[in-house]
Design a protein around this motif. Structure first.
Motif, PDB file in Angstrom:
ATOM      1  N   THR A  32      -7.218   8.558   0.584  1.00 18.47           N
ATOM      2  CA  THR A  32      -6.923   8.630   1.225  1.00 18.47           C
ATOM      3  C   THR A  32      -7.375   7.728   2.590  1.00 18.47           C
ATOM      4  O   THR A  32      -8.589   7.623   3.357  1.00 18.47           O
ATOM      5  CB  THR A  32      -6.259   9.990   1.895  1.00 18.47           C
ATOM      6  OG1 THR A  32      -5.660  10.397   0.365  1.00 18.47           O
ATOM      7  CG2 THR A  32      -5.564   9.647   3.240  1.00 18.47           C
ATOM      8  N   PHE A  33      -6.687   6.905   3.014  1.00 19.23           N
ATOM      9  CA  PHE A  33      -6.406   5.802   3.931  1.00 19.23           C
ATOM     10  C   PHE A  33      -5.886   7.111   5.723  1.00 19.23           C
ATOM     11  O   PHE A  33      -4.974   7.046   6.016  1.00 19.23           O
ATOM     12  CB  PHE A  33      -6.276   4.498   4.950  1.00 19.23           C
ATOM     13  CG  PHE A  33      -6.800   4.550   3.141  1.00 19.23           C
ATOM     14  CD1 PHE A  33      -7.434   4.326   2.930  1.00 19.23           C
ATOM     15  CD2 PHE A  33      -5.884   2.656   3.087  1.00 19.23           C
ATOM     16  CE1 PHE A  33      -7.945   3.517   1.517  1.00 19.23           C
ATOM     17  CE2 PHE A  33      -6.052   1.813   1.431  1.00 19.23           C
ATOM     18  CZ  PHE A  33      -6.938   2.326   0.634  1.00 19.23           C
TER      19      PHE A  33
ATOM     20  N   ASP B   9       7.311   6.163   9.598  1.00 23.80           N
ATOM     21  CA  ASP B   9       5.721   5.161   9.055  1.00 23.80           C
ATOM     22  C   ASP B   9       5.969   3.721   9.049  1.00 23.80           C
ATOM     23  O   ASP B   9       4.808   3.498   9.680  1.00 23.80           O
ATOM     24  CB  ASP B   9       5.255   5.746   8.069  1.00 23.80           C
ATOM     25  CG  ASP B   9       4.081   7.099   7.729  1.00 23.80           C
ATOM     26  OD1 ASP B   9       4.312   7.707   8.582  1.00 23.80           O
ATOM     27  OD2 ASP B   9       3.940   7.683   6.403  1.00 23.80           O
TER      28      ASP B   9
ATOM     29  N   VAL C   3       1.132  -1.202   0.293  1.00 21.15           N
ATOM     30  CA  VAL C   3      -0.600  -0.277  -0.064  1.00 21.15           C
ATOM     31  C   VAL C   3       0.798   0.711  -0.400  1.00 21.15           C
ATOM     32  O   VAL C   3       1.769   1.339   0.589  1.00 21.15           O
ATOM     33  CB  VAL C   3      -1.053   0.198   1.578  1.00 21.15           C
ATOM     34  CG1 VAL C   3       0.056  -0.177   2.748  1.00 21.15           C
ATOM     35  CG2 VAL C   3      -1.684   0.763   1.486  1.00 21.15           C
ATOM     36  N   ASP C   4       0.853   2.209  -0.893  1.00 20.99           N
ATOM     37  CA  ASP C   4       0.937   3.587  -0.681  1.00 20.99           C
ATOM     38  C   ASP C   4       0.596   3.874   0.154  1.00 20.99           C
ATOM     39  O   ASP C   4       0.105   4.039   0.732  1.00 20.99           O
ATOM     40  CB  ASP C   4       1.011   3.920  -1.870  1.00 20.99           C
ATOM     41  CG  ASP C   4       1.119   3.367  -3.438  1.00 20.99           C
ATOM     42  OD1 ASP C   4       2.024   2.735  -3.319  1.00 20.99           O
ATOM     43  OD2 ASP C   4       0.577   3.679  -4.675  1.00 20.99           O
ATOM     44  N   LEU C   5       2.368   4.627   0.328  1.00 14.76           N
ATOM     45  CA  LEU C   5       1.880   5.951   1.873  1.00 14.76           C
ATOM     46  C   LEU C   5       1.631   7.304   1.251  1.00 14.76           C
ATOM     47  O   LEU C   5       1.979   7.240   0.012  1.00 14.76           O
ATOM     48  CB  LEU C   5       3.739   5.598   2.329  1.00 14.76           C
ATOM     49  CG  LEU C   5       4.364   4.428   3.133  1.00 14.76           C
ATOM     50  CD1 LEU C   5       5.242   5.173   4.067  1.00 14.76           C
ATOM     51  CD2 LEU C   5       2.722   4.808   4.331  1.00 14.76           C
ATOM     52  N   SER C   6       1.410   8.106   2.163  1.00 17.33           N
ATOM     53  CA  SER C   6       0.980   9.567   1.692  1.00 17.33           C
ATOM     54  C   SER C   6       2.627  10.475   1.629  1.00 17.33           C
ATOM     55  O   SER C   6       2.718  11.106   1.070  1.00 17.33           O
ATOM     56  CB  SER C   6      -0.005   9.847   2.431  1.00 17.33           C
ATOM     57  OG  SER C   6      -1.273   9.410   2.664  1.00 17.33           O
ATOM     58  N   ALA C   7       3.219  10.366   2.742  1.00 19.49           N
ATOM     59  CA  ALA C   7       4.422  10.336   2.995  1.00 19.49           C
ATOM     60  C   ALA C   7       6.140  10.148   2.097  1.00 19.49           C
ATOM     61  O   ALA C   7       5.075   9.358   1.398  1.00 19.49           O
ATOM     62  CB  ALA C   7       5.185   9.743   3.940  1.00 19.49           C
TER      63      ALA C   7
ATOM     64  N   PHE D 268      -2.110   6.401   4.598  1.00 24.36           N
ATOM     65  CA  PHE D 268      -1.670   6.248   2.989  1.00 24.36           C
ATOM     66  C   PHE D 268      -2.831   6.877   1.723  1.00 24.36           C
ATOM     67  O   PHE D 268      -3.667   7.300   2.394  1.00 24.36           O
ATOM     68  CB  PHE D 268      -2.669   4.835   2.713  1.00 24.36           C
ATOM     69  CG  PHE D 268      -1.560   4.219   4.500  1.00 24.36           C
ATOM     70  CD1 PHE D 268      -0.231   3.226   3.836  1.00 24.36           C
ATOM     71  CD2 PHE D 268      -2.084   3.773   5.231  1.00 24.36           C
ATOM     72  CE1 PHE D 268       0.029   2.477   4.648  1.00 24.36           C
ATOM     73  CE2 PHE D 268      -1.292   3.783   6.494  1.00 24.36           C
ATOM     74  CZ  PHE D 268      -0.128   2.702   5.930  1.00 24.36           C
ATOM     75  N   THR D 269      -1.639   6.974   0.784  1.00 19.89           N
ATOM     76  CA  THR D 269      -2.704   7.623   0.004  1.00 19.89           C
ATOM     77  C   THR D 269      -2.683   6.288  -1.763  1.00 19.89           C
ATOM     78  O   THR D 269      -1.471   6.807  -1.987  1.00 19.89           O
ATOM     79  CB  THR D 269      -2.259   8.909  -0.602  1.00 19.89           C
ATOM     80  OG1 THR D 269      -2.413   9.516   0.250  1.00 19.89           O
ATOM     81  CG2 THR D 269      -3.112   9.387  -1.964  1.00 19.89           C
ATOM     82  N   VAL D 270      -3.847   6.209  -2.196  1.00 16.34           N
ATOM     83  CA  VAL D 270      -3.505   5.184  -2.893  1.00 16.34           C
ATOM     84  C   VAL D 270      -4.636   5.476  -4.468  1.00 16.34           C
ATOM     85  O   VAL D 270      -5.434   5.729  -4.470  1.00 16.34           O
ATOM     86  CB  VAL D 270      -4.256   3.836  -1.966  1.00 16.34           C
ATOM     87  CG1 VAL D 270      -3.471   3.129  -1.536  1.00 16.34           C
ATOM     88  CG2 VAL D 270      -5.157   4.069  -2.235  1.00 16.34           C
TER      89      VAL D 270
END
Lengths: 194, 186
Positions: B135-136, A171, A158-162, B150-152
């Motif tokens: 965004t989670f 994270d 899963v992709d992080l926002s950071a 998290f941003t997917v």
């Protein structure tokens, strides 16, 4: 339109949970050239993802995905939850190497293995091998072994926002504590479509 | 290796319950479709609260799962507002909130799903032109300082299973939002 029937629930934090301890000053000083190794640690042996074979790409040398000991920064590849071993002498993919994969209506990701954290502790940090910047992903191994099935896959990719290294490392450490497991921090290098 | 209380059998994947059943339209249509059966409303909402200071009127708890329309919420740093059931995102509101809080940019999100206990408890369709990214938001524990985000990209059908796994393996609710870009005011 009728509203659903609801029942309130409180999620209970496990008694065993210990928040990760992270030195913010140390974290802030991390750069793409930082390499770090925990003084001593137990080597994690997580449940593997379904393995993605890489054919001739692996000729230059591989190691288990969660291996801590390889010196150079490794890359790995995934199509969905099928994940390859770590490739310890990575380079860009040739057309022939790409065509070896059966990427049928899927996406082949190339990712750089940057860090491994275990239960709130950073075990290893590798420097960048590629100059690609920006996207980090968290890789968390499944808990369930056995045949690949969507109903039993609880591994995470899963992709992080950071988008900066200190925040992404933070994270990964926090996520390993909150899931009480081993996680790998990856940087996304490339996406290839069929 | 996971929490002693964790049981992967509790996971209810959209892949199983939606793709093979009638619920697929609920994830792709623009219409709200209530989930059948009983849903669980996670409490407490442990996100640090962003006070909307009267600029916008909140009208539901952030993790409320009983409303039928797609709600809004506002985010600034780690703080998240309560849900706003009616209304649009206005550039001026965002600027007023930034001015009032002086804590950096304020961003608006469509509230797209609440996930808890390894299951999507409620899902709402896109509205207000919100983007393709989800965004989670994982709230901090009572210890604080351990929130995650998290941003997917892409289709909720492919991405929301990750929020399902996060909720079960971290023993936490997960709020799913999609960012709304305010129309430029002239």
């Amino acid at each position: 339109m009728t509203a659903p029937v609801t029942a309130p629930v409180t999620d209970v934090l496990p008694d065993e949970y210990e928040p990760a301890r992270i030195d913010p000053a140390w974290l802030a000083a991390l750069t793409d050239s930082t390499a770090w190794h925990a003084p001593s640690n137990a080597v994690p042996t997580p449940v593997p993802f379904p393995r993605l074979a890489t054919g001739p790409l692996g000729d230059t040398g591989t190691a288990p995905l969660f291996d801590l000991e390889h010196a150079p920064t490794a890359w790995f590849y995934n199509i969905g939850h099928q994940v390859s071993d770590a490739h310890v002498n990575p380079a860009g993919m040739t057309r022939e190497q790409h065509d070896w994969f059966n990427v049928d209506r899927a996406v082949l990701f190339t990712r750089e293995k940057r860090a491994i954290a275990h239960r709130g502790n950073l075990l290893r940090l590798w420097p960048a091998h590629s100059d690609v910047t920006g996207e980090y992903a968290l890789v968390c191994p499944p808990t369930v072994t056995g045949p690949y099935s969507t109903s039993t896959v609880d591994g995470l990719m899963v992709d992080l926002s950071a988008t900066d290294l200190p925040a992404a490392v933070r994270d990964a450490i926090v996520a390993s504590a909150r899931m009480n497991t081993t996680v790998l921090l990856a940087r996304t290098i490339d996406r290839m479509y069929s | 290796m996971s929490w002693p209380t964790y049981d992967p059998a509790q996971l209810e994947f959209p892949a199983v319950t939606w793709w093979q059943g009638k619920r697929t339209p609920a994830l792709v249509s623009q219409e709200y479709e209530p989930f059948p059966g009983r849903v669980l409303a996670p409490i407490p909402a442990v996100f640090p609260v962003l006070d909307l200071l009267g600029v916008v009127t909140p009208s539901a708890a952030l993790l409320d799962v009983t409303h039928t329309q797609t709600a809004l919420f506002y985010v600034s740093g780690h703080a998240i507002s309560d849900a706003v059931l009616d209304g649009e995102v206005r550039d001026q509101d965002l600027l007023d909130l930034e001015e009032a809080h002086r804590s950096g940019p304020v961003t608006a999100y469509d509230k797209r799903a609440v996930v808890a206990r390894g299951r999507v408890q409620q899902y709402w369709p896109r509205a207000r032109g919100s983007g393709e990214f989800l965004t989670f938001f994982v709230p901090p524990t009572v210890h604080g300082g351990d929130a995650l985000r998290f941003t997917v990209p892409g289709d909720p059908r492919w991405q929301i299973p990750a929020a399902v796994v996060l909720s079960a393996r971290m023993c936490t609710p997960v709020l799913v939002g999609s960012q709304v870009v305010a129309p430029q005011t002239t």
